[in-house]
Design a protein around this motif. Sequence first.
Motif, PDB file in Angstrom:
ATOM      1  N   GLU A 274      57.520  35.076  29.881  1.00 51.46           N
ATOM      2  CA  GLU A 274      56.551  35.843  30.670  1.00 51.46           C
ATOM      3  C   GLU A 274      56.881  37.326  30.561  1.00 51.46           C
ATOM      4  O   GLU A 274      58.023  37.737  30.760  1.00 51.46           O
ATOM      5  N   PHE A 275      55.867  38.119  30.237  1.00 54.77           N
ATOM      6  CA  PHE A 275      56.019  39.562  30.089  1.00 54.77           C
ATOM      7  C   PHE A 275      55.497  40.261  31.336  1.00 54.77           C
ATOM      8  O   PHE A 275      54.671  39.716  32.073  1.00 54.77           O
ATOM      9  N   ALA A 276      55.983  41.491  31.546  1.00 56.08           N
ATOM     10  CA  ALA A 276      55.631  42.234  32.755  1.00 56.08           C
ATOM     11  C   ALA A 276      55.132  43.622  32.395  1.00 56.08           C
ATOM     12  O   ALA A 276      55.475  44.177  31.337  1.00 56.08           O
ATOM     13  N   GLY A 277      54.322  44.166  33.285  1.00 56.49           N
ATOM     14  CA  GLY A 277      53.805  45.516  33.116  1.00 56.49           C
ATOM     15  C   GLY A 277      53.320  46.053  34.457  1.00 56.49           C
ATOM     16  O   GLY A 277      53.435  45.384  35.496  1.00 56.49           O
ATOM     17  N   LYS A 278      52.770  47.253  34.438  1.00 59.38           N
ATOM     18  CA  LYS A 278      52.248  47.886  35.647  1.00 59.38           C
ATOM     19  C   LYS A 278      50.902  48.527  35.340  1.00 59.38           C
ATOM     20  O   LYS A 278      50.665  49.011  34.228  1.00 59.38           O
ATOM     21  N   VAL A 279      50.036  48.524  36.353  1.00 61.73           N
ATOM     22  CA  VAL A 279      48.733  49.163  36.203  1.00 61.73           C
ATOM     23  C   VAL A 279      48.944  50.665  36.076  1.00 61.73           C
ATOM     24  O   VAL A 279      49.523  51.302  36.962  1.00 61.73           O
ATOM     25  N   ALA A 280      48.491  51.250  34.960  1.00 63.45           N
ATOM     26  CA  ALA A 280      48.681  52.678  34.701  1.00 63.45           C
ATOM     27  C   ALA A 280      47.418  53.477  34.998  1.00 63.45           C
ATOM     28  O   ALA A 280      47.485  54.558  35.583  1.00 63.45           O
ATOM     29  N   ARG A 281      46.259  52.963  34.583  1.00 64.71           N
ATOM     30  CA  ARG A 281      45.011  53.692  34.747  1.00 64.71           C
ATOM     31  C   ARG A 281      43.873  52.719  34.996  1.00 64.71           C
ATOM     32  O   ARG A 281      43.959  51.550  34.624  1.00 64.71           O
ATOM     33  N   ILE A 282      42.805  53.208  35.617  1.00 60.53           N
ATOM     34  CA  ILE A 282      41.593  52.422  35.860  1.00 60.53           C
ATOM     35  C   ILE A 282      40.409  53.244  35.375  1.00 60.53           C
ATOM     36  O   ILE A 282      40.217  54.387  35.806  1.00 60.53           O
ATOM     37  N   ASN A 283      39.630  52.680  34.474  1.00 66.67           N
ATOM     38  CA  ASN A 283      38.467  53.381  33.956  1.00 66.67           C
ATOM     39  C   ASN A 283      37.438  53.561  35.072  1.00 66.67           C
ATOM     40  O   ASN A 283      37.114  52.605  35.784  1.00 66.67           O
ATOM     41  N   PRO A 284      36.897  54.770  35.252  1.00 64.48           N
ATOM     42  CA  PRO A 284      35.977  55.000  36.367  1.00 64.48           C
ATOM     43  C   PRO A 284      34.566  54.475  36.141  1.00 64.48           C
ATOM     44  O   PRO A 284      33.752  54.478  37.071  1.00 64.48           O
ATOM     45  N   THR A 285      34.242  54.033  34.923  1.00 66.86           N
ATOM     46  CA  THR A 285      32.897  53.533  34.641  1.00 66.86           C
ATOM     47  C   THR A 285      32.966  52.102  34.134  1.00 66.86           C
ATOM     48  O   THR A 285      33.930  51.700  33.481  1.00 66.86           O
ATOM     49  N   ALA A 286      31.921  51.342  34.439  1.00 65.30           N
ATOM     50  CA  ALA A 286      31.861  49.947  34.018  1.00 65.30           C
ATOM     51  C   ALA A 286      31.392  49.849  32.581  1.00 65.30           C
ATOM     52  O   ALA A 286      30.674  50.715  32.068  1.00 65.30           O
ATOM     53  N   GLU A 287      31.826  48.779  31.918  1.00 64.02           N
ATOM     54  CA  GLU A 287      31.407  48.528  30.552  1.00 64.02           C
ATOM     55  C   GLU A 287      29.931  48.154  30.518  1.00 64.02           C
ATOM     56  O   GLU A 287      29.439  47.412  31.370  1.00 64.02           O
ATOM     57  N   ALA A 288      29.209  48.671  29.550  1.00 63.88           N
ATOM     58  CA  ALA A 288      27.774  48.418  29.455  1.00 63.88           C
ATOM     59  C   ALA A 288      27.505  46.936  29.233  1.00 63.88           C
ATOM     60  O   ALA A 288      28.055  46.326  28.320  1.00 63.88           O
ATOM     61  N   GLY A 289      26.652  46.370  30.081  1.00 64.09           N
ATOM     62  CA  GLY A 289      26.227  44.985  29.935  1.00 64.09           C
ATOM     63  C   GLY A 289      27.194  43.940  30.432  1.00 64.09           C
ATOM     64  O   GLY A 289      26.898  42.752  30.376  1.00 64.09           O
TER      65      GLY A 289
END
Length: 417
Positions: A274-289
């Motif tokens: 099992e690998f681990a990470g951390k949330v670094a960034r969140i895109n402010p716009t939703a993906e089209a469709g």
Amino acid sequence: MKLETLPLSPNTIPTPTRRNKRWRAPAIGLIVLGLAGGGWTAMQSKAKAPEQKTAPAADKKPKGPEVYELAAADVTAISARALSISLPLSGSLAPVSQATIKSKVSGEVRETTVREGMAVTQGQVLARLDQADLHARLTQQQAMLDEAQAKLAMASRNHANSQALLKQNYISSTSFDTTANGVELARASVKSAGAMVELARIALNDSVIRAPISGVVSKRHVQAGEKVAPDMAVYTIVNLAELTLEAQVPTSEIPRVKVGQDVSFKVDGFQQREFAGKVARINPTAEAGSRAMLVYISVPNKDGALLGGMFAKGSITTERSAVMPLVPVEALRSEGGKQVVYAVAEGKVVAQPVTLGLRNEDQGYAEVTGGLQQGAQVIVARLEGVKPGARVKVSAPPPAQYPGLVPVKAGVLAQRS
């Protein structure tokens, strides 16, 4: 006086009648039946006598309480640890540092030193171009610089002579200004020639292509002997020390996602790791469709096990509790509008009310904020007859041929409902 009995005469002897003969046979039969019945009754009374003596002894033996013997899998001990609430996600891994090295000068490739899959360090030589033209150009520019410097020296001497003549009034001020202007022009020519020499030297240095970053070669775009032009790709290098997991999260779940939250995931080929990470960034716009938003997760990869393009599947820990006792969800019961568990205390079943905190249905555990302590034993199986107050005993699991029944020494079977 002596009395004598005289013999009866034949005429006085009574003769039996037919009536006496009728009742004599039945009477004899009744007497025989009576004797037979009395003998059978006496034999039966003798046979029952031992049974009547032993029966009271069995009745006087006290009957013990029913004891339910539970299998080890029916009971669990309460453990204390942190409980987390997670949000599932999936996505692809991409290197954070990736560079496509392009040629800055034109020329023929004379040598390539590395191939795909080879690790390189920053500054390492990757390829060499033919330097003959570049050397000639540098020599030419250097000659032009020397010429400019000679002209500057001549202009400086003329300017010094003109200054001496001006003091003696042998020349006009206009002539003096002309020589001074010649000096300035010669100096400008020297600077221009010097810049051209520097450009030629840079071009010569650019004929040796070096790695701008440390990493692994993912693509070699040219071979020795090919001609390259400026801005033509030569190598592609990726740095696997840190990767980014790009995962799509539904917009309805985005409020639960915060920068810095922990992420755990697995990839194909490493099912047991099992690998681990951390949330670094969140895109402010939703993906089209898709009505989903991209979440970028920073993943350290010191050992280089992860590669770019791998598909990852895991979860984001959106909530985490403190270290508290955890109870299996299957052990919870609802009685009287309250949550209770059947705990085993001193060999008896006790209905213990509990207060719950976080609850994770995926893991099957709920946080206990009150009512149970670490180490308490609770019943997780639904067993018929096992109610509060019943006496129980934990024993080995039931035999495989009786998966629904657990034998008990007291003769009671605990059957799963």
